[in-house]
Scaffold this active site. Structure first.
Site, PDB file in Angstrom:
ATOM      1  N   GLU A 139       0.810  -1.233   0.000  1.00  0.00           N
ATOM      2  CA  GLU A 139       0.000   0.000   0.000  1.00  0.00           C
ATOM      3  C   GLU A 139       0.834   1.270   0.000  1.00  0.00           C
ATOM      4  OE1 GLU A 139      -3.672  -1.584   2.786  1.00  0.00           O
ATOM      5  OE2 GLU A 139      -1.969  -0.556   3.698  1.00  0.00           O
ATOM      6  N   PRO A 140       1.564   1.541  -1.061  1.00  0.00           N
ATOM      7  CA  PRO A 140       2.333   2.779  -1.070  1.00  0.00           C
ATOM      8  C   PRO A 140       1.434   4.008  -1.235  1.00  0.00           C
ATOM      9  CG  PRO A 140       2.493   1.703  -3.198  1.00  0.00           C
ATOM     10  CD  PRO A 140       1.698   0.777  -2.310  1.00  0.00           C
ATOM     11  N   GLY A 141       1.728   5.066  -0.518  1.00  0.00           N
ATOM     12  CA  GLY A 141       1.010   6.328  -0.690  1.00  0.00           C
ATOM     13  C   GLY A 141       2.010   7.383  -1.133  1.00  0.00           C
ATOM     14  N   ARG A 142       2.905   7.707  -0.199  1.00  0.00           N
ATOM     15  CA  ARG A 142       3.891   8.768  -0.433  1.00  0.00           C
ATOM     16  C   ARG A 142       4.705   8.546  -1.719  1.00  0.00           C
ATOM     17  NH1 ARG A 142       6.134  11.604   3.954  1.00  0.00           N
ATOM     18  NH2 ARG A 142       5.493   9.906   5.311  1.00  0.00           N
ATOM     19  N   TYR A 179       6.594  17.784  11.926  1.00  0.00           N
ATOM     20  CA  TYR A 179       7.671  16.777  12.030  1.00  0.00           C
ATOM     21  C   TYR A 179       9.066  17.342  11.767  1.00  0.00           C
ATOM     22  CZ  TYR A 179       3.470  14.287  10.246  1.00  0.00           C
ATOM     23  OH  TYR A 179       2.207  13.842   9.988  1.00  0.00           O
ATOM     24  N   CYS A 237       0.116  33.622  11.250  1.00  0.00           N
ATOM     25  CA  CYS A 237       0.507  34.315  12.470  1.00  0.00           C
ATOM     26  C   CYS A 237       1.049  33.323  13.480  1.00  0.00           C
ATOM     27  CB  CYS A 237      -0.683  35.057  13.051  1.00  0.00           C
ATOM     28  SG  CYS A 237      -0.994  36.530  12.126  1.00  0.00           S
ATOM     29  N   GLU A 238       2.210  32.805  13.206  1.00  0.00           N
ATOM     30  CA  GLU A 238       2.780  31.798  14.074  1.00  0.00           C
ATOM     31  C   GLU A 238       4.249  31.629  13.704  1.00  0.00           C
ATOM     32  OE1 GLU A 238       0.099  28.703  14.944  1.00  0.00           O
ATOM     33  OE2 GLU A 238       1.683  27.230  15.269  1.00  0.00           O
ATOM     34  N   TYR A 248       0.875  14.146   1.508  1.00  0.00           N
ATOM     35  CA  TYR A 248       0.659  14.683   2.849  1.00  0.00           C
ATOM     36  C   TYR A 248       0.833  16.209   2.912  1.00  0.00           C
ATOM     37  CZ  TYR A 248       0.942   9.707   3.795  1.00  0.00           C
ATOM     38  OH  TYR A 248       0.735   8.363   3.765  1.00  0.00           O
TER      39      TYR A 248
HETATM   40  N1  LLP Z   1      -1.197   1.780   4.768  1.00  0.00           N
HETATM   41  C1  LLP Z   1      -1.531   2.187   6.008  1.00  0.00           C
HETATM   42  C2  LLP Z   1      -2.366   1.336   6.834  1.00  0.00           C
HETATM   43  C3  LLP Z   1      -1.084   3.411   6.496  1.00  0.00           C
HETATM   44  O1  LLP Z   1      -1.406   3.798   7.714  1.00  0.00           O
HETATM   45  C4  LLP Z   1      -0.284   4.251   5.660  1.00  0.00           C
HETATM   46  C5  LLP Z   1       0.172   5.552   6.129  1.00  0.00           C
HETATM   47  C6  LLP Z   1       0.020   3.793   4.368  1.00  0.00           C
HETATM   48  C7  LLP Z   1      -0.440   2.549   3.964  1.00  0.00           C
HETATM   49  C8  LLP Z   1       0.831   4.604   3.410  1.00  0.00           C
HETATM   50  O2  LLP Z   1       2.097   4.896   3.870  1.00  0.00           O
HETATM   51  P1  LLP Z   1       3.142   5.632   2.890  1.00  0.00           P
HETATM   52  O3  LLP Z   1       3.451   4.684   1.768  1.00  0.00           O
HETATM   53  O4  LLP Z   1       2.511   6.864   2.418  1.00  0.00           O
HETATM   54  O5  LLP Z   1       4.310   5.903   3.752  1.00  0.00           O
HETATM   55  N2  LLP Z   1       1.305  12.366   7.684  1.00  0.00           N
HETATM   56  C9  LLP Z   1       2.581  11.670   7.707  1.00  0.00           C
HETATM   57  C10 LLP Z   1       2.461  10.282   7.137  1.00  0.00           C
HETATM   58  C11 LLP Z   1       1.454   9.425   7.841  1.00  0.00           C
HETATM   59  C12 LLP Z   1       1.308   8.058   7.237  1.00  0.00           C
HETATM   60  C13 LLP Z   1       0.122   7.352   7.776  1.00  0.00           C
HETATM   61  N3  LLP Z   1      -0.126   6.043   7.251  1.00  0.00           N
HETATM   62  C14 LLP Z   1       3.619  12.503   6.956  1.00  0.00           C
HETATM   63  O6  LLP Z   1       3.295  13.575   6.477  1.00  0.00           O
HETATM   64  O7  LLP Z   1       4.776  12.085   6.859  1.00  0.00           O
END
Ligand code: LLP
Length: 438
Positions: free
Chosen positions: A292-295, A335, A362-363, A391
């Site tokens: 499950e890649p997102g980033r 972060y 304003c921060e 993100y």
């Molecule tokens: N699957 C699950 C169950 C997850 O909780 C996440 C991310 C992903 C897949 C995708 O992860 P990725 O491939 O994107 O790393 N807001 C934070 C990142 C939080 C990620 C939460 N879960 C940031 O800006 O770095």
């Protein structure tokens, strides 16, 4: 800056998807999220082909974790590449359905899904609901029975693997709100799910964290998860789906490794190979393997363009203030995330300045980054911040009632809105007066 054919500098100008930053500002203004369609497609294909190659004849799926960037145009791109969509809320599920994602290719996560979110998942007969707790098993089984449905479910287990990444995005520590700890507890939950009349138990899921480059953490989680698959098999429970989560890192700045689609393909191929090898050593059949890649899918496809409005040289520090900030990118505030940036309209000039890029909120903590090496900025220059696809928009807010910037998609020299500009009216659309104020 991790350059490529669709992100390059020509004659001192930054060009994204064949369109210069100067043209983009002229047409759409700033602040502006810019998204490179070709790169999303290339990375998506790389993940699919790498995983397939590594897993041989086994079934695979790559699910795009839409929390990274969720809007209808992006989900249309990822689903057209054959990716499944991972959602964590009713809002993300709604967007996926609106984008035309096949319900059977939707996976729903969440440590505390609301009743209405579970019912929405049931009603739409999505592919998998990932159950996160004992109480959710009971609730989901009850709702499924009331709706005469039998959803296919996975259990989120916590494999207790510490990934070397920012603490806020580690998810598989002993002290974690996610999932059920692998071993006796998880097996107990699985047995309840197997026996539940209105649940079709399919397999297990884990996710160890985000922005991970330490691949030994993946190796440990593969070892732990496959060992658990073996234990369940010995106890007569077949795992048909093994979901290893996301977390693949991207280049932001400094020493971050620079990935290309080919390198992602290679990485996930190796991951699939170790999963296949461990399963075969245990003499187990290959379940469907999901990641499950997102980033990694959208991160480097995104560039944010800002205009420089104020410059302050304090001697101790030089501030370049832009027309965005923590409302479009809260990641430094949250972060201390690092970013790389350039002055997009004079990108060939030397990086002679050392500046902090701040926003207009304003921060004091409203920063995009500190100690960034940059070309010498002048008022009205365009600052391009890289790797803002993931993100940023998804975590944006209306803080100080600044509008969330619009987003444009670029491809082969074309650019068009995929998220239109938010107006003041949009921001106060849901404001109303209490009955006694009228
Ligand atoms: N699957 C699950 C169950 C997850 O909780 C996440 C991310 C992903 C897949 C995708 O992860 P990725 O491939 O994107 O790393 N807001 C934070 C990142 C939080 C990620 C939460 N879960 C940031 O800006 O770095």
């Amino acid at each position: 800056m991790n350059t490529r054919e669709t992100l390059k500098i020509e004659n001192g100008q930054l060009i994204i998807g064949g369109v210069s930053a100067v043209e983009l500002r002229e047409k759409f203004g700033t602040p502006l999220y810019v998204l490179d369609e070709s790169y999303i497609r290339e990375v998506s294909r790389a993940f699919v082909s790498g995983l397939k190659e590594g897993y041989g004849e086994g079934e695979i799926a790559v699910a795009y974790a839409s929390k990274a960037l969720c809007n209808t145009a992006v989900l249309k791109i990822t689903s057209s590449e054959g990716l499944y969509t991972d959602v964590v809320s009713g809002g993300e599920l709604f967007t996926a359905l609106k984008a035309g994602v096949e319900p059977s290719k939707i996976i729903m996560h969440g440590n505390n899904k609301t009743d209405s979110e579970l019912k929405m998942a049931l009603e739409n007969e999505i592919g998998y609901i990932v159950v996160d707790s004992f109480c959710e098993i009971e609730r989901l089984n009850k709702f499924a029975s009331e709706a005469s449905k039998k959803p296919t479910v996975l259990l989120r287990v916590n494999p207790l693997v510490t990934a070397h990444t920012h603490e806020a995005v580690q998810t598989a520590k002993a002290d974690s709100k996610f999932g059920i700890v692998i071993g006796d507890e998880a097996e107990k939950a699985i047995k309840i799910m197997v026996d539940a009349e209105n649940l079709e138990f399919m397999g297990i899921h884990c996710h160890i964290g985000s922005q991970i480059f330490d691949y030994s953490a993946y190796e440990s989680s593969v070892a732990t998860m496959t060992e658990f698959v073996k234990r369940l098999s010995d106890d007569g429970i077949e795992i048909k789906v093994l979901n290893m989560g996301g977390g693949f890192g991207v280049f932001y700045a400094g020493d971050d490794p620079m990935f290309t689609p080919r390198r992602y393909a290679h990485t996930v191929k190796n991951l699939a190979i170790i999963v296949a090898k461990a399963l075969s050593e245990y003499g187990l059949k290959k379940p469907m393997l999901i990641i499950e890649p997102g980033r990694a899918i959208v991160g480097e496809a995104g560039v944010t363009l800002y205009s420089v409005g104020t410059i302050k040289d304090l001697g101790v520090r030089k501030y370049i203030a832009v027309d965005g900030g923590m409302f479009d990118n809260p990641r430094f505030a949250l972060y201390q995330s690092e970013y790389s940036a350039i002055i997009a309209n004079k990108a060939n000039e030397p990086l002679s300045d050392n500046v902090s890029i701040c926003g207009k909120c304003c921060e004091s903590g409203d920063l995009i980054g500190v100690d960034i090496k940059l070309q010498k900025a002048e008022l009205d220059d365009i600052v391009a911040v890289f790797t803002t696809g993931a993100y940023n928009y998804s975590m944006a807010s209306n803080y100080n009632l600044n509008a969330v910037p619009p987003m444009v998609l670029v491809k082969d020299g074309k650019a068009d809105y995929i998220v239109k500009p938010q107006t003041f009216e949009d921001m106060i659309r849901n404001n109303c007066f209490a009955s006694w104020q009228k």
